[in-house]
Design a protein around this motif. Structure first.
Motif, PDB file in Angstrom:
ATOM      1  N   GLY A   1       0.926  -1.104   0.112  1.00 31.15           N
ATOM      2  CA  GLY A   1      -0.198   0.225  -0.125  1.00 31.15           C
ATOM      3  C   GLY A   1       0.704   1.338   0.183  1.00 31.15           C
ATOM      4  O   GLY A   1       0.338   2.148  -0.683  1.00 31.15           O
TER       5      GLY A   1
ATOM      6  N   ASP B   1       1.663   0.843  -9.192  1.00 27.53           N
ATOM      7  CA  ASP B   1       0.431   1.289  -9.150  1.00 27.53           C
ATOM      8  C   ASP B   1      -0.179   0.273  -9.247  1.00 27.53           C
ATOM      9  O   ASP B   1      -1.117  -0.285  -8.406  1.00 27.53           O
TER      10      ASP B   1
ATOM     11  N   SER C   1      -0.065  -3.081  -8.364  1.00 25.72           N
ATOM     12  CA  SER C   1      -0.400  -3.185  -6.978  1.00 25.72           C
ATOM     13  C   SER C   1      -1.618  -3.760  -6.873  1.00 25.72           C
ATOM     14  O   SER C   1      -2.280  -3.818  -6.197  1.00 25.72           O
ATOM     15  N   ARG C   2      -2.511  -2.341  -7.318  1.00 24.99           N
ATOM     16  CA  ARG C   2      -4.058  -1.936  -7.055  1.00 24.99           C
ATOM     17  C   ARG C   2      -4.850  -3.128  -8.216  1.00 24.99           C
ATOM     18  O   ARG C   2      -5.397  -4.507  -7.686  1.00 24.99           O
TER      19      ARG C   2
ATOM     20  N   ALA D   1      -4.467  -6.534  -5.836  1.00 29.19           N
ATOM     21  CA  ALA D   1      -5.184  -6.536  -4.709  1.00 29.19           C
ATOM     22  C   ALA D   1      -6.572  -6.634  -5.300  1.00 29.19           C
ATOM     23  O   ALA D   1      -7.562  -6.804  -4.607  1.00 29.19           O
ATOM     24  N   ILE D   2      -7.111  -5.942  -6.340  1.00 32.34           N
ATOM     25  CA  ILE D   2      -8.558  -7.014  -6.940  1.00 32.34           C
ATOM     26  C   ILE D   2      -8.718  -7.659  -6.926  1.00 32.34           C
ATOM     27  O   ILE D   2      -9.913  -8.364  -6.903  1.00 32.34           O
TER      28      ILE D   2
ATOM     29  N   TRP E   1      -9.054  -9.967  -4.011  1.00 31.02           N
ATOM     30  CA  TRP E   1      -9.950  -9.670  -2.969  1.00 31.02           C
ATOM     31  C   TRP E   1     -10.839 -10.356  -3.467  1.00 31.02           C
ATOM     32  O   TRP E   1     -12.214 -10.762  -2.327  1.00 31.02           O
TER      33      TRP E   1
ATOM     34  N   ALA F   1      -4.981  -8.549   0.488  1.00 33.08           N
ATOM     35  CA  ALA F   1      -5.923  -6.901  -0.571  1.00 33.08           C
ATOM     36  C   ALA F   1      -6.378  -5.975   0.739  1.00 33.08           C
ATOM     37  O   ALA F   1      -6.576  -4.417  -0.214  1.00 33.08           O
TER      38      ALA F   1
ATOM     39  N   ARG G   1      -5.251  -2.096   0.299  1.00 31.45           N
ATOM     40  CA  ARG G   1      -6.271  -1.098  -0.294  1.00 31.45           C
ATOM     41  C   ARG G   1      -6.462   0.787   0.660  1.00 31.45           C
ATOM     42  O   ARG G   1      -6.501   1.337   0.103  1.00 31.45           O
TER      43      ARG G   1
ATOM     44  N   ARG H   1      -3.425   2.121   1.066  1.00 29.07           N
ATOM     45  CA  ARG H   1      -2.656   2.562  -0.172  1.00 29.07           C
ATOM     46  C   ARG H   1      -3.720   4.061  -0.389  1.00 29.07           C
ATOM     47  O   ARG H   1      -3.189   5.350  -0.478  1.00 29.07           O
ATOM     48  N   SER H   2      -5.279   3.954   0.277  1.00 34.01           N
ATOM     49  CA  SER H   2      -5.905   5.029  -0.200  1.00 34.01           C
ATOM     50  C   SER H   2      -5.604   6.007   1.798  1.00 34.01           C
ATOM     51  O   SER H   2      -5.351   7.604   1.243  1.00 34.01           O
TER      52      SER H   2
END
Length: 344
Positions: free
Chosen positions: A120, A132, A135-136, A139-140, A143, A224, A228, A231-232
């Motif tokens: 993250g 980035d 990684s996203r 994660a998607i 999850w 995941a 996320r 990161r946010s």
């Protein structure tokens, strides 16, 4: 002194919460007939011949408030009834299956949190770049993966195609080497910890082989969420004024990221991590069932299928306690990570 006073206040607040949990559990229990509730006290099938005697002995036909008081006194004395699936008292069965769940949590939770925080942070620092996006995407995908499907996929790959890595005997709960070791002393019934205490490297490595697949399954799926959220939170922290000020003062990017931004971004991650750890401690039903790890989740799944009421109610009671305690620990970690948070 402030920390001690806060902990005491929170513990006092926990008591009414636990009392409310006990009332809810008893209301659910009261929906069953006296004959069904009598099953909690039957340890021998011959007792079924005198089911009314069992009901009268344990006051299951008494007024509801009398039953509640008697039930609470039994809980406080550790009498949660008899588990048919475990063929032993519920409390004894709980401590029998608990070490395997603890072992799984000890390896899965830290790995999930560390990898999720690292990915993250990396994704936020390199926002909009290839790392980035990767990684996203990961994660998607992680999850979205059904736990049972991913676990079965790992079994097919490492059991079907790479048998030298994880042979059949390495896919279960215990270590096959424990049976061959007469000098091995069980202290905690957690294989890896007992192996280290005994100084037995062979058993330790063998026990780790049992953990690899279930730990990978849990880490990929749960990491995941942590990634996320980190990161946010990290992106929000990097946009704060104190980060801009630190950069203006000449601080290098690593110092800005690690000392200023990441520490303040950990607050929501701590909340999620506490929730994930509580779920692990309850026993991950699907993972333990797929990999035949006889932990709390494996036992409670069998109890639910076989209508083992005392075991299921014990699971509900433990779930309430573990979430209440986890919330207390999370609050204490808030104050440790962020000095601006005051315990009050």
């Amino acid at each position: 002194m402030q920390l001690r006073a806060y902990v005491i206040r929170r513990l006092l607040l926990i008591l009414p919460v636990l009392a409310g949990v006990s009332v809810i559990i008893f209301i659910i229990l009261a929906l069953f007939s006296p004959e069904q509730r009598a099953a909690a006290f039957i340890t021998d099938i011959r007792q079924l011949r005198d089911i009314q005697g069992v009901i009268q002995t344990h006051g299951l036909d008494a007024p509801i408030y009398v039953q509640y008081v008697r039930w609470i006194s039994q809980l406080l004395s550790g009498n949660l009834g008899w588990s048919r699936t475990a063929e032993r008292p519920v409390l004894e069965a709980f401590f029998y299956f608990l070490p395997n769940t603890i072992e799984l949590a000890l390896f899965s939770a830290p790995l999930t949190i560390l990898v999720g925080v690292w990915l993250g942070t990396l994704a936020a620092v390199h926002r909009g770049r290839i790392i980035d996006h990767l990684s996203r995407t990961a994660a998607i995908i992680g999850w979205s993966l059904p736990t049972f499907w991913f676990g079965l996929l790992l079994l097919m790959i490492f059991y079907g195609y790479f048998r030298g890595w994880f042979p059949p005997e390495a896919l279960g709960m215990g270590s096959s080497l424990l049976v061959k070791s007469d000098a091995f002393v069980r202290y905690t019934r957690i294989n890896t910890i007992d192996a280290l205490i005994n100084g037995n490297l062979a058993v330790f490595v063998d026990a780790l082989r049992h953990l690899v697949l279930p730990v990978i399954t849990l880490t990929v799926v749960q990491c995941a969420m942590v990634m996320r959220i980190m990161r946010s939170s990290m992106l929000e922290a990097l946009g704060k004024g104190y980060v801009t000020t630190a950069r203006a003062k000449g601080a290098d990017e690593k110092t800005v990221t690690r000392k200023h931004a990441r520490k303040n971004a950990l607050i929501p991650v701590i909340t999620v991590s506490g929730y994930l750890f509580a779920l692990l401690m309850q026993g991950v039903v699907i993972t333990e069932t797929i990999f035949n790890r006889k932990g709390l989740g494996w036992w409670w799944a069998r109890a639910a299928v076989n209508l083992d009421i005392p075991a299921v109610l014990g699971a509900v009671l433990f779930s309430g306690i573990i979430f209440v305690v986890t919330n207390l620990v999370v609050d204490l970690l808030y104050a440790y990570v962020d000095p601006r948070v005051r315990l009050g």
